[in-house]
Design an enzyme around this catalytic site. Structure first.
Site, PDB file in Angstrom:
ATOM      1  N   ASN A  12       0.208  -3.333  -9.866  1.00  0.00           N
ATOM      2  CA  ASN A  12       0.852  -2.232  -9.971  1.00  0.00           C
ATOM      3  C   ASN A  12       1.993  -2.356  -9.073  1.00  0.00           C
ATOM      4  OD1 ASN A  12       1.307   0.507  -9.508  1.00  0.00           O
ATOM      5  ND2 ASN A  12      -0.141   0.819  -7.803  1.00  0.00           N
ATOM      6  N   LYS A  14       4.247   0.021  -8.931  1.00  0.00           N
ATOM      7  CA  LYS A  14       4.646   1.199  -8.138  1.00  0.00           C
ATOM      8  C   LYS A  14       6.326   1.314  -8.795  1.00  0.00           C
ATOM      9  CE  LYS A  14       1.568   0.156  -4.506  1.00  0.00           C
ATOM     10  NZ  LYS A  14       1.125   0.301  -3.289  1.00  0.00           N
ATOM     11  N   HIS A 100      -4.560   6.981  -7.598  1.00  0.00           N
ATOM     12  CA  HIS A 100      -3.995   6.312  -6.429  1.00  0.00           C
ATOM     13  C   HIS A 100      -3.828   6.811  -5.240  1.00  0.00           C
ATOM     14  CE1 HIS A 100      -1.549   3.418  -4.391  1.00  0.00           C
ATOM     15  NE2 HIS A 100      -2.029   2.460  -5.054  1.00  0.00           N
ATOM     16  N   GLU A 102      -1.520   6.879  -3.279  1.00  0.00           N
ATOM     17  CA  GLU A 102      -0.147   7.511  -3.145  1.00  0.00           C
ATOM     18  C   GLU A 102       0.073   8.574  -3.984  1.00  0.00           C
ATOM     19  OE1 GLU A 102       2.249   3.959  -4.223  1.00  0.00           O
ATOM     20  OE2 GLU A 102       1.080   2.917  -2.236  1.00  0.00           O
ATOM     21  N   GLU A 170      -9.722   0.773  -2.969  1.00  0.00           N
ATOM     22  CA  GLU A 170      -8.664   0.465  -2.436  1.00  0.00           C
ATOM     23  C   GLU A 170      -8.605   1.454  -0.866  1.00  0.00           C
ATOM     24  OE1 GLU A 170      -5.215  -0.864  -5.014  1.00  0.00           O
ATOM     25  OE2 GLU A 170      -5.036   1.279  -4.698  1.00  0.00           O
ATOM     26  N   GLY A 176      -0.416  -2.235   1.408  1.00  0.00           N
ATOM     27  CA  GLY A 176       1.058  -2.277   1.771  1.00  0.00           C
ATOM     28  C   GLY A 176       1.222  -2.693   3.207  1.00  0.00           C
ATOM     29  N   SER A 216      -3.282  -5.124   0.301  1.00  0.00           N
ATOM     30  CA  SER A 216      -2.867  -6.410   0.709  1.00  0.00           C
ATOM     31  C   SER A 216      -3.805  -7.660   0.121  1.00  0.00           C
ATOM     32  CB  SER A 216      -2.886  -6.194   2.342  1.00  0.00           C
ATOM     33  OG  SER A 216      -2.107  -5.230   2.803  1.00  0.00           O
TER      34      SER A 216
HETATM   35  P1  PGA Z   1      -0.755  -3.569  -1.964  1.00  0.00           P
HETATM   36  O1  PGA Z   1      -1.029  -2.224  -2.949  1.00  0.00           O
HETATM   37  O2  PGA Z   1      -1.252  -4.984  -2.860  1.00  0.00           O
HETATM   38  O3  PGA Z   1       0.883  -3.813  -1.960  1.00  0.00           O
HETATM   39  O4  PGA Z   1      -1.148  -3.374  -0.591  1.00  0.00           O
HETATM   40  C1  PGA Z   1      -2.098  -2.094  -3.694  1.00  0.00           C
HETATM   41  C2  PGA Z   1      -2.109  -0.816  -4.461  1.00  0.00           C
HETATM   42  O5  PGA Z   1      -1.381   0.110  -3.947  1.00  0.00           O
HETATM   43  O6  PGA Z   1      -2.420  -0.725  -5.521  1.00  0.00           O
END
Ligand code: PGA
Length: 260
Positions: A12, A14, A100, A102, A170, A176, A216
């Protein structure tokens, strides 16, 4: 009847990288890194949509497919800024992430996520529905959060649609942050999600649904998350923008095809 379950690895991206040239370089480097591999994993990238058609041209040899990071709940019409599922399908996109964290942070409710999921599976693409708690309290309320997100998403979803569904656990606190769920925490939640699915659809139906982990994921924790967490793959943010690291996670996952 047992069947082979291929790990599912989704990058992903983003809102990264900033230019098409940099996006192309990442895909070319991933292709180089995977050259000669006879791997089991299914690989997808969810890039910014303006890049998809150009990246598709580059992605053939190693069978990298493309996913969307989101989709509109509506089919078409006066929805400025939105992208519809038919548009995604027409440029060869196979899967769409819905819910997601976000996007949920930006105001998306469980009901909106559900409407998007229906739109995706109604069009016979695969929906990757993201669920996860904001924090791990010591009373276990995170189970309630995940259960309510998931059961709302599954309302009226029929057993025959489950082949078009992936659940991504998640935990928001792990996204992140560099702080991943432990393999044990991932395993516990995977079992919990599987139980919810089994209670609704029975064992055979539930076995259609891949349960992946995101938050992560890196090349130094991927193996334990697969081996101990028994997840069916990963949704990877930051590490998927680093071709070398993404390739090494794919190669780790290739060892973990399983039989269900
Ligand atoms: P990350 O993001 O691997 O940077 O923690 C995962 C995601 O948002 O799907």
């Amino acid at each position: 009847m047992t069947k082979r379950v291929k790990p599912l690895i989704i990058g992903n991206w983003k809102m990264n990288p900033a230019t098409l040239a940099r996006a192309e370089k990442i895909v070319v480097d991933i292709q180089k890194g995977l050259k000669g591999r006879v791997g089991a994993s299914e690989i997808l990238i969810a890039p910014p949509l303006p890049f998809v058609s150009d990246l598709k041209e580059l992605a053939g040899a190693q069978k990298i497919a493309f996913a969307s990071q989101d989709v509109s709940f509506a089919e078409s019409g006066a929805y400025t800024g939105e992208v519809g599922i038919s548009m995604l399908r027409s440029v060869g996109i196979k899967m769409a992430i819905v819910g997601h964290s976000e996007r949920r942070e930006g105001g998306e409710t469980d009901e909106m996520v559900k409407a998007k999921l229906d739109r995706v599976i109604g069009n016979k693409l695969t929906a990757i529905v993201c669920v996860g708690e904001k924090e791990r309290d010591r009373f276990g309320d995170y189970f309630t959060t995940v259960e309510s997100q998931l059961t709302t998403a599954l309302t009226d979803v029929r057993e025959e649609d489950l082949k078009h569904l992936v659940v991504a656990y998640e935990p928001v606190w792990a996204i992140g942050t560099g702080e991943n769920a432990t393999p044990e925490q991932a395993e516990e939640m995977r079992l919990f999600i599987q139980k919810i699915l089994t209670d609704i659809y029975g064992r055979v139906g539930a076995s259609e649904v891949k349960i992946i982990y995101g938050g992560s994921v890196h090349d130094d924790n991927a193996e334990d998350l697969l081996k101990v967490g028994h997840v069916d793959g990963f949704l990877i943010g930051g590490a998927s923008l680093n071709a070398k690291e993404f390739v090494s996670i794919i190669k780790i996952a290739d060892q973990y095809a399983k039989f269900a």
